[in-house]
Every structure is written in C-alpha cells, then in structure tokens.
Design a protein around this motif. Structure first.
Motif, short mmCIF file in Angstrom:
data_model
loop_
_atom_site.label_atom_id
_atom_site.label_comp_id
_atom_site.label_asym_id
_atom_site.label_seq_id
_atom_site.Cartn_x
_atom_site.Cartn_y
_atom_site.Cartn_z
N THR A 102 1.00 -1.36 0.08
CA THR A 102 0.06 0.06 0.07
C THR A 102 0.91 1.29 0.12
O THR A 102 0.34 2.38 -0.24
N ASP A 103 2.31 1.05 0.20
CA ASP A 103 3.06 2.09 -0.04
C ASP A 103 3.36 2.62 -1.33
O ASP A 103 3.47 2.12 -2.38
N THR A 104 3.40 4.07 -1.29
CA THR A 104 3.42 4.93 -2.60
C THR A 104 4.91 5.25 -2.71
O THR A 104 5.07 5.99 -3.74
N SER A 105 5.56 5.35 -1.87
CA SER A 105 7.07 5.96 -2.02
C SER A 105 8.03 5.34 -2.86
O SER A 105 8.86 5.75 -3.28
N GLY A 106 7.69 4.10 -3.05
CA GLY A 106 8.39 3.18 -4.05
C GLY A 106 9.60 2.50 -3.04
O GLY A 106 10.49 1.87 -3.80
N GLU A 107 9.41 2.52 -1.69
CA GLU A 107 10.71 2.37 -1.01
C GLU A 107 10.39 1.07 -0.54
O GLU A 107 11.22 0.10 0.38
N ARG A 108 9.09 0.33 -0.26
CA ARG A 108 8.97 -0.90 0.00
C ARG A 108 8.56 -1.70 -1.02
O ARG A 108 8.01 -1.76 -2.11
N SER A 109 9.05 -2.96 -0.62
CA SER A 109 9.21 -4.10 -1.74
C SER A 109 8.07 -4.90 -1.92
O SER A 109 7.68 -5.59 -2.87
N GLY A 110 7.12 -5.00 -0.86
CA GLY A 110 5.96 -5.87 -0.85
C GLY A 110 6.00 -7.17 -0.46
O GLY A 110 5.46 -7.88 -0.98
N MET A 111 7.44 -7.43 -0.20
CA MET A 111 7.67 -8.86 0.05
C MET A 111 7.94 -9.62 1.61
O MET A 111 8.28 -10.53 1.53
#
Lengths: 142, 109
Positions: A102-111
């Motif tokens: 749900t992160d929009t900064s592009g810094e969270r991988s979703g993994m």
C-alpha cells in the motif's frame, strides 16, 4: 497441545529502532536450541518483517505496542507470535500477495509476507480491519 | 552509527553498507546514497554488501530504489559481495533478473 519447554514474552513500543531489538532478542532466545546459522537468519528475518509491518502499516508510525511471544517444544518446534493493535488488514489474502504494497514511496518491496512464509515452515495471519494483526509463525529446527 | 562508507574513483561510486539493513537503517542509507549518486554522477554504482550480515525485505526496497535512481542518471548499478544470508533474500525476490550480482562473500563459517 503439549506444554512448551521454554517461553518468552516481550512488549515493545512501535519504534523502528526496536526492529533490531526484537529480532536479536528472539535470536538469543532460540539460540538455546543450537540452531544452524541459516535457521537463525531465517527466524531473524521473519521477525523483522512482522515487526516492521506492525510499525509501518499497523500503527502507521504512531505510538503503539508490539507484543512478541516465543516458545519452543521438546521436538525443537519454535512458535513465534507477533501482535499489534493497529489498524488491521482489510484483505489478508491481498496483503500476502508478493509485491503487493500500500506504500506509495516506492521504497517498500511488498515482499514481507513472502519472506515470512518462505523462511518459516508455517505462517498464519489473523486480522480484521480496525482490530490489529496477529501473526503466528512456526519453524521446526533440524 | 556509521552506516555507509563510499569511494569514488574513475567514475565508479562504491557504496559500502555497514551493519544490518532493515527498515530503520534503510532511511539513512537511502539519504546518503542518493545524495552521493546525485553529487558524483558516476557511470557505475557498486552497492557493496560485504559488511552486511543481516538484511530483510526493506533492503530489497532500498536496492530497487537506488537501482532506479542510477538508471535515471544513466549509471550502471551492480550489487557486490553479498553474504549467503543476504543472497538468499535477493534470490527470493528475483533481484538477479534485474540487477547484476558480482562476487560472493561466503567464506565457510
């Protein structure tokens, strides 16, 4: 279920500096079972993911308490429970999809959940919107 | 605590990360890395993980972000010398399909 041989409970405020504290404390506790370097590294990583999720997503950087429970059994099964009382997850299956964030900064991988489920033998996630998250992870040491 | 050392030589910027990479430490590594990449404008960025013993998925986000930034300024981005535990998480995410990983740091312990 059989009684655990040993157990530990920790309560930590949801500060990001406590991510390292949480995984190190769990690693020290589990080290009593003489796990392999790989097993310890798997457990540290899974704990780090769960605690980070609680801080970033559960509490959204606001103040809250993270509960960590660890126990092990005579057959070298380690059970780790990590709970928060944050905002909860509306759709657990979606949250657990690799690369979903749900992160929009592009810094969270979703993994995060993918790491937990790969590195542990069992992963259960219980949550309802507004009611926090309870993660139960099991690893059977060799 | 020092989280990053850098070396810049012949347009190669080496960013050596020191210690654990998690969500907490990633913030300062990200800021320092990005200002160095902008300042030096290298043609190659080497992300040296030889001094990293622990990394969780926050490291994946950190690496992908620096990879994207390097591409934007036309620099090649490579990961060098990850320890075995770090390599496992890179492989889990399939990072090697996107980013070159060179040299290992897997001396028997």
């Amino acid at each position: 279920m059989k009684k655990s041989e040993n157990s530990m409970k920790i309560y930590l405020p949801s500060l990001s500096v406590n991510e390292g504290v949480a995984r190190s404390a769990v690693a020290v506790f589990v080290a009593q079972l003489n796990p392999t370097i790989e097993e310890i590294s798997d457990i540290k990583c899974a704990v780090s993911e769960a605690v980070t999720n609680a801080i970033v997503h559960g509490y959204k950087y606001s103040q809250g308490v993270i509960y960590i429970g660890v126990k092990y059994y005579s057959d070298r099964t380690v059970v780790i429970e990590i709970k928060d009382k944050g905002c909860g997850i509306e759709n657990v299956a979606e949250a657990m999809t690799p690369l979903f964030t749900t992160d929009t900064s592009g810094e969270r991988s979703g993994m995060g959940f993918a790491v937990m489920s790969t590195f542990m033998d069992k992963l259960d996630v219980y949550s309802k919107k507004g009611e926090g998250v309870r993660i139960l992870m099991v690893k059977k040491l060799g | 605590m020092e989280k990053l050392r850098f070396n810049y030589e012949n347009e190669v910027l080496t960013l050596k990360i020191i210690g654990d990479i998690d969500h907490h430490s990633a913030v300062s590594v990200r800021e320092q890395s990005d200002s160095l990449i902008f300042e030096k404008r290298p043609t190659i960025v080497l992300f040296d993980l030889s001094a990293v013993e622990f990394m969780d998925s926050s490291g994946l986000g950190l690496i992908l972000g620096r990879f994207t930034l390097s591409e934007e300024i036309g620099a090649e981005f490579k990961i060098i010398k990850p320890a075995r535990s770090v390599l496992r998480i890179l492989e889990l995410a399939g990072i090697e399909r996107l980013i070159k990983i060179e040299g290992d740091n897997n001396e028997e312990k």
